[in-house]
Design a protein around this motif. Structure first.
Motif, PDB file in Angstrom:
ATOM      1  N   LEU A 221      56.719 -21.541 -88.001  1.00 37.84           N
ATOM      2  CA  LEU A 221      55.389 -21.753 -87.449  1.00 37.84           C
ATOM      3  C   LEU A 221      54.968 -20.519 -86.665  1.00 37.84           C
ATOM      4  O   LEU A 221      55.791 -19.872 -86.018  1.00 37.84           O
ATOM      5  CB  LEU A 221      55.370 -22.967 -86.520  1.00 37.84           C
ATOM      6  CG  LEU A 221      55.418 -24.356 -87.152  1.00 37.84           C
ATOM      7  CD1 LEU A 221      55.831 -25.388 -86.119  1.00 37.84           C
ATOM      8  CD2 LEU A 221      54.062 -24.713 -87.750  1.00 37.84           C
TER       9      LEU A 221
ATOM     10  N   GLU B 283      42.181 -29.064 -87.334  1.00 37.54           N
ATOM     11  CA  GLU B 283      43.427 -28.577 -86.728  1.00 37.54           C
ATOM     12  C   GLU B 283      44.045 -29.623 -85.815  1.00 37.54           C
ATOM     13  O   GLU B 283      45.269 -29.796 -85.789  1.00 37.54           O
ATOM     14  CB  GLU B 283      43.149 -27.281 -85.973  1.00 37.54           C
ATOM     15  CG  GLU B 283      42.807 -26.117 -86.882  1.00 37.54           C
ATOM     16  CD  GLU B 283      42.343 -24.887 -86.135  1.00 37.54           C
ATOM     17  OE1 GLU B 283      42.220 -23.832 -86.778  1.00 37.54           O
ATOM     18  OE2 GLU B 283      42.084 -24.976 -84.918  1.00 37.54           O
TER      19      GLU B 283
ATOM     20  N   LEU C 277      49.479 -22.426 -86.729  1.00 39.11           N
ATOM     21  CA  LEU C 277      49.159 -23.517 -85.806  1.00 39.11           C
ATOM     22  C   LEU C 277      48.147 -22.996 -84.785  1.00 39.11           C
ATOM     23  O   LEU C 277      48.448 -22.093 -84.003  1.00 39.11           O
ATOM     24  CB  LEU C 277      50.430 -23.997 -85.101  1.00 39.11           C
ATOM     25  CG  LEU C 277      50.351 -25.289 -84.295  1.00 39.11           C
ATOM     26  CD1 LEU C 277      50.043 -26.471 -85.197  1.00 39.11           C
ATOM     27  CD2 LEU C 277      51.655 -25.516 -83.544  1.00 39.11           C
TER      28      LEU C 277
ATOM     29  N   ILE D 247      53.430 -29.645 -88.182  1.00 38.64           N
ATOM     30  CA  ILE D 247      54.710 -29.369 -87.530  1.00 38.64           C
ATOM     31  C   ILE D 247      55.846 -30.077 -88.275  1.00 38.64           C
ATOM     32  O   ILE D 247      56.907 -29.496 -88.523  1.00 38.64           O
ATOM     33  CB  ILE D 247      54.668 -29.803 -86.056  1.00 38.64           C
ATOM     34  CG1 ILE D 247      53.673 -28.938 -85.282  1.00 38.64           C
ATOM     35  CG2 ILE D 247      56.056 -29.710 -85.417  1.00 38.64           C
ATOM     36  CD1 ILE D 247      53.414 -29.400 -83.863  1.00 38.64           C
TER      37      ILE D 247
ATOM     38  N   GLU E 121      47.737 -31.382 -86.855  1.00 38.31           N
ATOM     39  CA  GLU E 121      48.798 -30.667 -86.127  1.00 38.31           C
ATOM     40  C   GLU E 121      50.166 -31.323 -86.278  1.00 38.31           C
ATOM     41  O   GLU E 121      51.147 -30.648 -86.608  1.00 38.31           O
ATOM     42  CB  GLU E 121      48.441 -30.533 -84.651  1.00 38.31           C
ATOM     43  CG  GLU E 121      49.506 -29.768 -83.886  1.00 38.31           C
ATOM     44  CD  GLU E 121      49.091 -29.445 -82.460  1.00 38.31           C
ATOM     45  OE1 GLU E 121      49.873 -29.770 -81.542  1.00 38.31           O
ATOM     46  OE2 GLU E 121      48.006 -28.867 -82.268  1.00 38.31           O
TER      47      GLU E 121
ATOM     48  N   THR F 280      45.955 -27.089 -93.884  1.00 38.07           N
ATOM     49  CA  THR F 280      45.478 -27.871 -92.741  1.00 38.07           C
ATOM     50  C   THR F 280      44.411 -28.863 -93.172  1.00 38.07           C
ATOM     51  O   THR F 280      44.403 -30.026 -92.732  1.00 38.07           O
ATOM     52  CB  THR F 280      44.929 -26.938 -91.659  1.00 38.07           C
ATOM     53  OG1 THR F 280      45.996 -26.127 -91.155  1.00 38.07           O
ATOM     54  CG2 THR F 280      44.325 -27.721 -90.506  1.00 38.07           C
TER      55      THR F 280
END
Length: 304
Positions: free
Chosen positions: A259, A241, A233, A249, A245, A203
């Motif tokens: 996920l 984050e 996630l 994804i 994101e 991340t």
């Protein structure tokens, strides 16, 4: 009702009173004078006279609170806290629940006993600090990220124990506990890996638009945890984050990786939000009304 006692310097009492005002059901505090000998800052006295006269004024604080509030204010024993977690998991219909200490398995035994008593399957895990490949801090120390590892079976538990031990024993004593990705090789069977949300390298790299490094990192994790790697996630107001994101994804779909949605479970019941916020203030010497400390930014319903 339970009695909670503490000793503190006078200048801290006003701050304590202010944060406790935010705690629903807190009946107030009783204060009495006390005396302590010895400085709160470790030092070597310059003379015998200094050593004998180094008195520090203190106050004794007493709070009489309901049992459940006393649990929050006094940070009860691990066994008591974990018993509450096991009971809450059963009431919510969870078939299993996991614990995840940082670089340790400190509460694993008490956690297992508490879950067993509540009829819930315990899952033992650890948040492991991992040195980021090829990147160091300005002082030369490794740049540390985290991975969440959970034991699937007895083999996984043994590997988890080995990795946690290596984090403490296999590094230079002047550095914080950690492992490298190379240290994980041969020790990942029976372990499920989550990428640790905003605390994980993936991340953070994606948030920093370091796409090449992010792809290299995920390739290494895929090799280590084949079929047992999950991209985490989280939506808890964390800047990294939020920024990462979409890329996270997209990466999951591009590499056919699962996920998993997570959130920080900070307390068992929503009404403990003010108490938890107050405890964070006490720990960081801040006021509830200010924004100068790291507090809970999400509504209580999102943090249970």
């Amino acid at each position: 009702m339970e009695e909670c006692h503490a000793g503190m310097r006078p200048r801290n009492v006003l701050r304590l009173r202010e944060v406790l005002r935010a705690v629903a059901g807190c009946p107030g505090i009783t204060i009495s004078k006390a005396a302590g000998c010895g400085s709160t800052v470790p030092h070597t006295p310059n003379s015998i006279k200094e050593e004998l006269t180094d008195f520090t004024e203190k106050l004794r604080v007493e709070i009489i609170a309901p049992d459940e509030l006393a649990d929050v204010l006094t940070r009860p024993s691990a066994t008591k806290r974990l018993a509450v977690i096991g009971k809450a998991a059963r009431e919510r219909g969870f078939p299993a629940i996991a614990s995840c200490d940082r670089n340790g398995l400190y509460g694993a035994m008490a956690f297992g006993d508490a879950c067993k008593a509540a009829g819930v399957q315990p899952i033992v895990g650890a948040l492991l600090s991992v040195a980021r490949p090829g990147q160091r801090l300005a002082n030369g120390a490794p740049l540390i990220d985290w991975l969440a590892l959970y034991a699937q079976d007895e083999v996984g538990y043994g590997n988890l124990c080995a990795l946690v031990s290596h984090a403490h024993l296999g590094r230079p004593v002047e550095l914080d506990p950690h492992v490298t990705l190379a240290d994980l090789a041969g020790r990942t069977d029976g372990l499920i890996c989550l990428t640790a949300g905003g605390e994980g390298a993936l991340t953070r790299l994606l948030a920093g638009e370091q796409m090449v490094a992010a792809n290299d990192y995920i390739e290494q994790l895929e090799a280590l945890f084949a079929g047992r790697l999950y991209l985490e996630l989280s939506r808890r107001g964390d800047a990294a984050e939020i920024t990462a994101e979409k890329a996270l994804i997209d990466l999951a779909y591009a590499r056919a990786l699962p996920l998993v949605a997570t959130n920080p479970a900070s307390f068992v019941e929503p009404q403990f939000h003010p108490a938890h916020d107050a405890m964070l203030c006490i720990a960081q010497s801040a006021y509830v009304e200010t924004v100068s400390y790291t507090h809970l930014t999400l509504p209580p319903s999102d943090l249970v």
